[in-house]
Structure formats: structure tokens, C-alpha cells
Design an enzyme around this catalytic site. Structure first.
Site, PDB file in Angstrom:
ATOM      1  N   ASP A  66      -8.266  -6.805 -15.251  1.00  0.00           N
ATOM      2  CA  ASP A  66      -9.385  -7.095 -14.356  1.00  0.00           C
ATOM      3  C   ASP A  66     -10.689  -6.501 -14.854  1.00  0.00           C
ATOM      4  O   ASP A  66     -10.717  -5.725 -15.812  1.00  0.00           O
ATOM      5  CB  ASP A  66      -9.072  -6.601 -12.927  1.00  0.00           C
ATOM      6  CG  ASP A  66      -8.485  -5.181 -12.903  1.00  0.00           C
ATOM      7  OD1 ASP A  66      -8.577  -4.473 -13.933  1.00  0.00           O
ATOM      8  OD2 ASP A  66      -7.944  -4.787 -11.859  1.00  0.00           O
TER       9      ASP A  66
ATOM     10  N   ASN B 161      -3.208   0.877  -1.140  1.00  0.00           N
ATOM     11  CA  ASN B 161      -2.950  -0.223  -0.185  1.00  0.00           C
ATOM     12  C   ASN B 161      -1.952  -1.244  -0.735  1.00  0.00           C
ATOM     13  O   ASN B 161      -1.781  -2.311  -0.167  1.00  0.00           O
ATOM     14  CB  ASN B 161      -4.268  -0.915   0.192  1.00  0.00           C
ATOM     15  CG  ASN B 161      -4.930  -1.617  -0.984  1.00  0.00           C
ATOM     16  OD1 ASN B 161      -4.406  -1.630  -2.095  1.00  0.00           O
ATOM     17  ND2 ASN B 161      -6.092  -2.199  -0.752  1.00  0.00           N
TER      18      ASN B 161
ATOM     19  N   HIS C 105      -2.160  -2.807  -3.676  1.00  0.00           N
ATOM     20  CA  HIS C 105      -2.683  -3.847  -4.575  1.00  0.00           C
ATOM     21  C   HIS C 105      -2.183  -3.634  -6.004  1.00  0.00           C
ATOM     22  O   HIS C 105      -1.838  -2.523  -6.395  1.00  0.00           O
ATOM     23  CB  HIS C 105      -4.216  -3.949  -4.510  1.00  0.00           C
ATOM     24  CG  HIS C 105      -4.973  -2.852  -5.171  1.00  0.00           C
ATOM     25  ND1 HIS C 105      -6.258  -2.523  -4.810  1.00  0.00           N
ATOM     26  CD2 HIS C 105      -4.662  -1.995  -6.182  1.00  0.00           C
ATOM     27  CE1 HIS C 105      -6.693  -1.533  -5.575  1.00  0.00           C
ATOM     28  NE2 HIS C 105      -5.749  -1.189  -6.409  1.00  0.00           N
TER      29      HIS C 105
ATOM     30  N   GLU D  38      -5.676  -7.775  -3.743  1.00  0.00           N
ATOM     31  CA  GLU D  38      -5.641  -6.957  -2.530  1.00  0.00           C
ATOM     32  C   GLU D  38      -4.618  -7.531  -1.544  1.00  0.00           C
ATOM     33  O   GLU D  38      -4.188  -8.678  -1.699  1.00  0.00           O
ATOM     34  CB  GLU D  38      -7.029  -6.977  -1.878  1.00  0.00           C
ATOM     35  CG  GLU D  38      -8.148  -6.448  -2.764  1.00  0.00           C
ATOM     36  CD  GLU D  38      -8.152  -4.932  -2.882  1.00  0.00           C
ATOM     37  OE1 GLU D  38      -7.137  -4.290  -2.558  1.00  0.00           O
ATOM     38  OE2 GLU D  38      -9.192  -4.387  -3.298  1.00  0.00           O
TER      39      GLU D  38
END
Ligand code: PGA
Length: 257
Positions: A67, A136, A138, A143
Site C-alpha cells: 500500500d 482493528n 485490517h 479496513e
């Protein structure tokens, strides 16, 4: 899935490095999927050490990063291009033309994402994909709520991720709002996945990814669908797991045969 629990960050870094070195020795033109963040830094240091001290050759390796922030130039010190160059690439003998990082400055983002996927395919796919995990759940910038079949595309970052990543920048407002990221579907096509997690802050995410239901609410839980994933975690990151897990990836090589 093979879950490997180690006592310290140094140990998970060495364990992950050993697995990559093993794959590289068997296949000198290895295609590596790489990650940024604090978790892989120890692994990268170890690869650099092995390259310098033992002459491990990276000249035929190709890398694809997961990314990149949208809108940051490769020279920006918060860009993932910059991170990879400083923390890994410039210390190895890998030609820059063989290191792919999504282009956060791409004019036509959709065309770029298609091209990135095509380049991965042209290289025969990713052999070993390294992953961190967000608190979280991800993976890369996929996400919670990301489609489990998603491909490389632009994503809006959650407030939680921007807060988490602000530790590198100063304040959440300075973290870009958008990122280009390989999709969950792209990641799942890697031949092997190596997911690393360090510290108690990742314990809930590791529990959800390894032992929870497969759900887009925890994109990392897709590793349960993958046929060859190694989860290499510190004891505190593994603290909420109910199962008991082995100490080394080497046992898995025996099982594979
Ligand atoms: P970290 O980030 O390695 O900095 O904890 C991992 C991630 O957010 O994927």
C-alpha cells in the site's frame, strides 16, 4: 494455518527472516510482498544483516508493496516508498526497477491499480506475502468492512487507523485520508502468507483473525481461508488465543511433505 508464538520481538523478527531466507535460497527470483509499519522493521534489519554478513543475494528478487498513501510524493518522508527505501531497499543489492510500491501520485488511479495487479500476475504472483495487522483487524489498508474479494484500489482510511499512524507523523490530521492498497482478494492469491504481530495492543486483532469468524469486520480473518499462512506473534500478541501453538515454522515443512 501455522501459529508460531515467540517470547520477544527479536525472536519473531528472526523467525520471519529465517522463513524468507529459506524461500529465497530455494528460489533466487522470489517474488516478495512487503509491508510497512513498525512490525516488519526487525525482520528487515535481520534480512539486511544476513545480506551483509552472509552475502544473501537479492539481485533477482522482485518486491510488491501492499500500500501507499494517496498524495504523497515518493520523496516525502512519510511515504511508504521512502520508508521502504530507507529501511530495506537501499541496504540490499536489489535493483530499484524490481521494487514495486503503489504510486500514490498516480494521475489515473484506477488504471494504475489495474496495471499493478497485472504486474503481479506477470511475475507469476507473489510467493511470500508479509502482513502486519491493524489493532482493528485490517490488513494493508483493507479496513473493517472491506470486501473479502477486493482487488488493488483506493480506500478511505478510518479515524482509528489515522490515529494509530499519527505516531509517525505528529497528528491524525496530517495522516492522508486515502490510500492505495492491494485488496483482500489480491493478498489471498499469494502462495504463502506471513502475518506478524507484536505487543498486547494486537491481542484482540490476533484472536479475531485466528480464532474468530471469517468476516469483513476483521479483514485479517481471511487468513483462515488461505492454504499456507504462518502467523508469527509475540506471546503478548497471542495472549487471547485459546489454542496452543508450536514454536517454529520448521515443523510445517515436515508436515508439507
Ligand atoms: P504496525 O502496523 O506494524 O505499525 O503495528 C500494522 C498495520 O497497521 O497493518
Amino acid at each position: 494455518m501455522l501459529v508460531i508464538v515467540k517470547d520477544s520481538y527479536d525472536e519473531i523478527s528472526r523467525e520471519a527472516a529465517q522463513l524468507i531466507v529459506d524461500r529465497l535460497r530455494r528460489k533466487p527470483n522470489l517474488v516478495l510482498g512487503l509491508a510497512t509499519g513498525s512490525t516488519p522493521l526487525g525482520l528487515y534489519k535481520e534480512l539486511i544483516r544476513i545480506h551483509k554478513e552472509e552475502g544473501l543475494d537479492f539481485s533477482r528478487v522482485t518486491t510488491f508493496n501492499l500500500d501507499e498513501y494517496v498524495g504523497l510524493r515518493p520523496t516525502h518522508d512519510q511515504s511508504y516508498q521512502y520508508f521502504m527505501r530507507e529501511n530495506l531497499f537501499r541496504h540490499l543489492n536489489i535493483p530499484p526497477s524490481q521494487t514495486y510500491v503503489p504510486d500514490g501520485m498516480a494521475y489515473d488511479i484506477d488504471a494504475f491499480c489495474e496495471w499493478y495487479e497485472a504486474e503481479i500476475a506477470k511475475h507469476g504472483g507473489v510467493d511470500v506475502q508479509l502482513l502486519g495487522i491493524g489493532a482493528n483487524g485490517h490488513i494493508a489498508f483493507n479496513e473493517p468492512g472491506s470486501s473479502l474479494g477486493s482487488r488493488t484500489r483506493v480506500k478511505t482510511l478510518t479515524d482509528k487507523t489515522r490515529q494509530d499512524n499519527a505516531r509517525f507523523v505528529g497528528s491524525p490530521e496530517e495522516v492522508p485520508k486515502y490510500a492505495l492498497t492491494m485488496g483482500v482478494g489480491t493478498i489471498l492469491e499469494a502462495k504463502e502468507i506471513l502475518l506478524m504481530a507484536n505487543g498486547a495492543g494486537k491481542a484482540d486483532a490476533i484472536k479475531a483473525a485466528v480464532e474468530g469468524p471469517i468476516t469483513s469486520q476483521c479483514p485479517a480473518s481471511v487468513i483462515q481461508l488461505h492454504r499456507k499462512t504462518y502467523v508469527i506473534v509475540t506471546r503478548d500478541a497471542a495472549a487471547k488465543l485459546a489454542g496452543s501453538y508450536p514454536g517454529t515454522w520448521k515443523s510445517s515443512i515436515m508436515l508439507d511433505r
